[in-house]
Write a protein that holds these residues in place. Structure first.
Motif, PDB file in Angstrom:
ATOM      1  N   VAL A  11      61.131  66.090  43.258  1.00 14.83           N
ATOM      2  CA  VAL A  11      62.294  65.233  43.071  1.00 14.83           C
ATOM      3  C   VAL A  11      61.741  63.828  42.875  1.00 14.83           C
ATOM      4  CG1 VAL A  11      64.419  64.336  44.093  1.00 14.83           C
ATOM      5  CG2 VAL A  11      63.712  66.705  44.550  1.00 14.83           C
ATOM      6  N   GLN A  12      62.195  63.162  41.818  1.00 13.20           N
ATOM      7  CA  GLN A  12      61.684  61.837  41.488  1.00 13.20           C
ATOM      8  C   GLN A  12      62.831  60.863  41.293  1.00 13.20           C
ATOM      9  OE1 GLN A  12      59.400  62.494  37.923  1.00 13.20           O
ATOM     10  NE2 GLN A  12      57.867  63.733  38.970  1.00 13.20           N
ATOM     11  N   LEU A  13      62.599  59.607  41.706  1.00 14.42           N
ATOM     12  CA  LEU A  13      63.565  58.529  41.495  1.00 14.42           C
ATOM     13  C   LEU A  13      62.995  57.554  40.477  1.00 14.42           C
ATOM     14  CD1 LEU A  13      64.720  57.542  45.102  1.00 14.42           C
ATOM     15  CD2 LEU A  13      65.564  59.354  43.619  1.00 14.42           C
ATOM     16  N   HIS A  14      63.867  57.019  39.627  1.00 14.04           N
ATOM     17  CA  HIS A  14      63.459  56.000  38.668  1.00 14.04           C
ATOM     18  C   HIS A  14      63.573  54.648  39.374  1.00 14.04           C
ATOM     19  CE1 HIS A  14      63.638  53.853  34.685  1.00 14.04           C
ATOM     20  NE2 HIS A  14      62.558  54.607  34.613  1.00 14.04           N
ATOM     21  N   VAL A  15      62.409  54.083  39.727  1.00 20.23           N
ATOM     22  CA  VAL A  15      62.350  52.833  40.498  1.00 20.23           C
ATOM     23  C   VAL A  15      61.436  51.860  39.772  1.00 20.23           C
ATOM     24  CG1 VAL A  15      61.704  51.807  42.720  1.00 20.23           C
ATOM     25  CG2 VAL A  15      62.672  54.106  42.659  1.00 20.23           C
ATOM     26  N   ASP A  16      61.943  50.677  39.498  1.00 18.64           N
ATOM     27  CA  ASP A  16      61.152  49.621  38.858  1.00 18.64           C
ATOM     28  C   ASP A  16      60.463  50.102  37.587  1.00 18.64           C
ATOM     29  OD1 ASP A  16      61.901  47.841  40.870  1.00 18.64           O
ATOM     30  OD2 ASP A  16      60.204  48.402  42.132  1.00 18.64           O
ATOM     31  N   GLY A  17      61.173  50.873  36.756  1.00 17.40           N
ATOM     32  CA  GLY A  17      60.662  51.300  35.469  1.00 17.40           C
ATOM     33  C   GLY A  17      59.712  52.480  35.495  1.00 17.40           C
ATOM     34  N   ASP A  18      59.529  53.102  36.646  1.00 22.78           N
ATOM     35  CA  ASP A  18      58.595  54.228  36.750  1.00 22.78           C
ATOM     36  C   ASP A  18      59.247  55.339  37.568  1.00 22.78           C
ATOM     37  OD1 ASP A  18      56.227  55.526  36.228  1.00 22.78           O
ATOM     38  OD2 ASP A  18      55.030  54.377  37.649  1.00 22.78           O
ATOM     39  N   TRP A  19      58.751  56.559  37.402  1.00 22.46           N
ATOM     40  CA  TRP A  19      59.252  57.707  38.168  1.00 22.46           C
ATOM     41  C   TRP A  19      58.424  57.859  39.438  1.00 22.46           C
ATOM     42  CZ3 TRP A  19      63.797  59.728  37.383  1.00 22.46           C
ATOM     43  CH2 TRP A  19      64.394  59.572  36.133  1.00 22.46           C
ATOM     44  N   LEU A  20      59.087  57.794  40.575  1.00 23.42           N
ATOM     45  CA  LEU A  20      58.442  57.882  41.879  1.00 23.42           C
ATOM     46  C   LEU A  20      58.746  59.232  42.516  1.00 23.42           C
ATOM     47  CD1 LEU A  20      57.016  56.365  44.283  1.00 23.42           C
ATOM     48  CD2 LEU A  20      59.336  55.761  45.029  1.00 23.42           C
TER      49      LEU A  20
END
Length: 117
Positions: A11-20
């Motif tokens: 599971v990834q979140l889009h944070v500050d222009g990147d996938w975390l």
């Protein structure tokens, strides 16, 4: 011997222009319940999978109390829009937009979520 290919689903979140990546095994999360994740800058996000399998993430911090509790709120929907109700003062936050449904002047950050392998 046969080589066994394994794939990892995250599971990834889009944070500050990147996938975390925030969870390496989506099956460990219970649909209808939230979980808090720590972001690189020290903030927290509340990640939810609804009972239909859709994923959402918003800030975990309740803007009315300052407490990091939205991941522990109750999920619901109004007019087909999913929300989480804060466990403290019960304000409802739209999971897709972060907008407070009870006070249009207040909102929290909503994050794009993906499940990737």
């Amino acid at each position: 011997m046969l080589a066994v290919e394994t794939t990892t689903t995250t599971v990834q979140l889009h944070v500050d222009g990147d996938w975390l990546p925030v969870c390496d095994d989506p099956s460990r999360l219970t649909p209808g319940r939230g979980v808090a994740v720590l972001l690189p800058d020290g903030r927290q996000a509340a990640v939810f999978q609804d009972r239909a399998g859709r994923w959402y993430a918003i800030d975990n911090r309740d803007p009315f109390t300052g407490a990091a509790v939205l991941s522990r709120g109750l999920l619901g929907s109004v007019n087909g829009a999913p929300f989480v109700a804060s466990p403290l003062l019960k304000q409802r936050f739209d999971l897709a937009t972060g907008r407070c449904l009870d006070d249009e002047a207040v909102s929290v950050t909503a994050y794009e979520v993906r499940v990737a392998s």
